[in-house]
Design an enzyme around this catalytic site. Structure first.
Site, short mmCIF file in Angstrom:
data_model
loop_
_atom_site.label_atom_id
_atom_site.label_comp_id
_atom_site.label_asym_id
_atom_site.label_seq_id
_atom_site.Cartn_x
_atom_site.Cartn_y
_atom_site.Cartn_z
N VAL A 136 -7.80 -22.31 -32.02
CA VAL A 136 -8.74 -23.43 -32.03
C VAL A 136 -8.05 -24.73 -31.67
CG1 VAL A 136 -10.30 -24.78 -33.47
CG2 VAL A 136 -10.27 -22.29 -33.67
N GLU A 196 -11.59 -26.67 -26.40
CA GLU A 196 -13.03 -26.47 -26.27
C GLU A 196 -13.80 -27.77 -26.44
OE1 GLU A 196 -14.82 -23.94 -25.47
OE2 GLU A 196 -13.22 -22.46 -25.28
N ASP A 199 -25.39 -45.72 8.83
CA ASP A 199 -25.89 -46.04 10.16
C ASP A 199 -27.34 -46.48 10.05
OD1 ASP A 199 -26.83 -43.39 9.58
OD2 ASP A 199 -27.58 -43.39 11.64
N THR A 252 -29.57 -46.84 13.55
CA THR A 252 -30.05 -46.02 14.67
C THR A 252 -28.90 -45.56 15.56
OG1 THR A 252 -30.39 -48.01 16.01
CG2 THR A 252 -32.26 -47.22 14.70
#
Length: 418
Positions: free
Chosen positions: A358, A363, A405, A407
């Site tokens: 553990v 964990e 961008d 076009t």
């Protein structure tokens, strides 16, 4: 977005519901032309462009004609304008999912063994007459069980609160929409809208269902919440779109309305072609309900914890074997102690080994990331900003270079880097 393969009998209508839904995904004037245009669409749905759905137009001599269709027929074929309720997880299912944690399973086994041996040792008369007085403490098993119960209860409570919050977010508010029925304008609940209804558009309205625009008076819609396109879309009627298409003047205009888009300005009428889970926003929402995999921020700590788990189990297992061999080879140990006394050192060695596992296995690393995400989500909610899917945000947080961008990609085949 793919359409499910369902065999639906559209009788008494000529159009399959998924065929109508495909008209807007993607938007296709050609597909609308293939079914005969708006006139064939209105006739096939058994409605009227001016009067809407009416009782007095059921005068067709054909028994299976769309004009004879009842409200139940429309709901059976095309569905209702309501999304199916999302099934919430029960407390037993949440408990089972929490107990599937590998560390909790290991702790549960250790607690059962430790408690069983402790109780057997405490209530055994033969142990009290033993030559070697070995202290036996069964409260270790009880303490481990109490810790497991606390962890499970906290996990169940956290998951249950999360389920309740998502249920409240998924509940749709009561909305009203204006439609034409029996030749009169009337306001109905959005859940009562049917395929074939002639609905009216008003500025500021959120479109409740998919449709084809019949009349447009300078309608402009914002579809960014559905398609992600920030450009405001101009809407024209089907006849206007066909006229501009013949003259090759159609650009960034269409006659299709997407559910979930917002009307910025203008007014008009449209015929409803898809509602509920078959509409564009409905299918999008249903796709979000599917169980998603771990996000990038959750996957990395889990992968690291898995690697460290394998690296930590090897020395812990070696230490456990070494202690067991050492305990069994002590001179005179097996000959003096009884079987129950010999089993107690095994329980102690198992408990210590599990403690090391553990401690060694991280964990809590994925748990810490989950708690951090929950805290950030709560802060975002207080700021009136809620994100249902965190994966795109986490991916963008790891981006170092963004290509943007306007076009240039289509005109110059170039893209600028920011």
């Amino acid at each position: 977005m793919p359409f499910p393969e369902e065999d639906i009998d559209p009788t008494p209508f000529p159009f399959n519901p998924w065929k109508l839904a495909s008209l807007v995904d993607p938007k296709s004037l050609e597909a609308l032309q293939d079914i005969g245009g708006v006139d064939a669409l209105i006739k096939g749905l058994g409605t009227d462009a001016k009067h809407g759905l009416s009782e007095h137009i059921r005068t067709s001599p054909f028994k299976d004609a769309p004009y004879t269709a009842t409200v139940q027929d429309r709901r059976r074929v095309y569905g209702e304008n309501v999304l199916p309720a999302q099934r919430s997880k029960s407390l037993l299912l949440l408990m089972w999912l929490t107990l599937k944690n590998k560390v909790l399973v290991l702790l549960s086994i250790t607690a059962v063994i430790s408690l069983a041996l402790g109780l057997f040792w405490s209530f055994s008369r033969s142990n009290r007459r033993s030559v070697l007085p070995i202290e036996v403490d069964w409260d270790e098993g009880v303490a481990i069980m109490v810790a497991i119960i606390i962890v499970v209860c906290v996990g169940i409570l956290n998951d249950w609160q999360k389920e309740r919050q998502f249920q409240k977010l998924n509940e749709r508010e009561e909305r009203r929409v204006k439609v034409i029925r029996n030749g009169n304008d009337m306001i109905i609940d959005v859940k009562e809208v049917l395929v074939g209804d002639i609905a009216l558009l008003e500025p500021g309205e959120i479109v409740p269902c998919d449709g084809v625009l019949l009349n447009s008076r300078h309608v402009r819609c914002d579809e960014s919440s559905i398609t992600g396109t920030s450009v405001v879309t101009r809407k024209a009627s089907y006849k206007e779109c066909m006229a501009k298409l013949d003259q090759r003047e159609l650009s960034q205009e269409d006659c299709f309305l997407l559910s979930g888009s917002k009307v910025l300005e203008g007014a008009g009428e449209y015929v409803v072609i898809a509602v509920g889970s078959k509409s564009f926003s409905g299918r999008f929402t249903m796709a979000l309900r599917e169980d998603t995999k771990h996000t990038l921020l959750q996957f990395k700590p889990r992968a690291l914890a898995k690697l460290e788990r394998v690296a930590g189990l090897i020395p812990v297992f070696s230490l456990m074997v070494m202690l067991l061999v050492q305990s069994s080879t002590l001179p005179g140990t097996l000959s003096v102690r009884t079987n129950s006394q010999n089993a107690w050192p095994f329980a102690q060695i198992l408990t210590r080994s599990v403690t090391l596992i553990v401690v060694a296995v991280p964990e809590d690393l994925p748990l810490a990331m989950t708690v951090a995400l929950a805290f950030v989500t709560r802060c975002m909610t207080k700021a009136n900003f809620f994100e249902y899917v965190l994966d795109p945000r986490e991916i963008m947080a790891n981006v170092s270079v963004i290509g943007t961008d306007k076009t240039g990609t289509f005109t110059r085949h170039a893209i600028s880097v920011v």
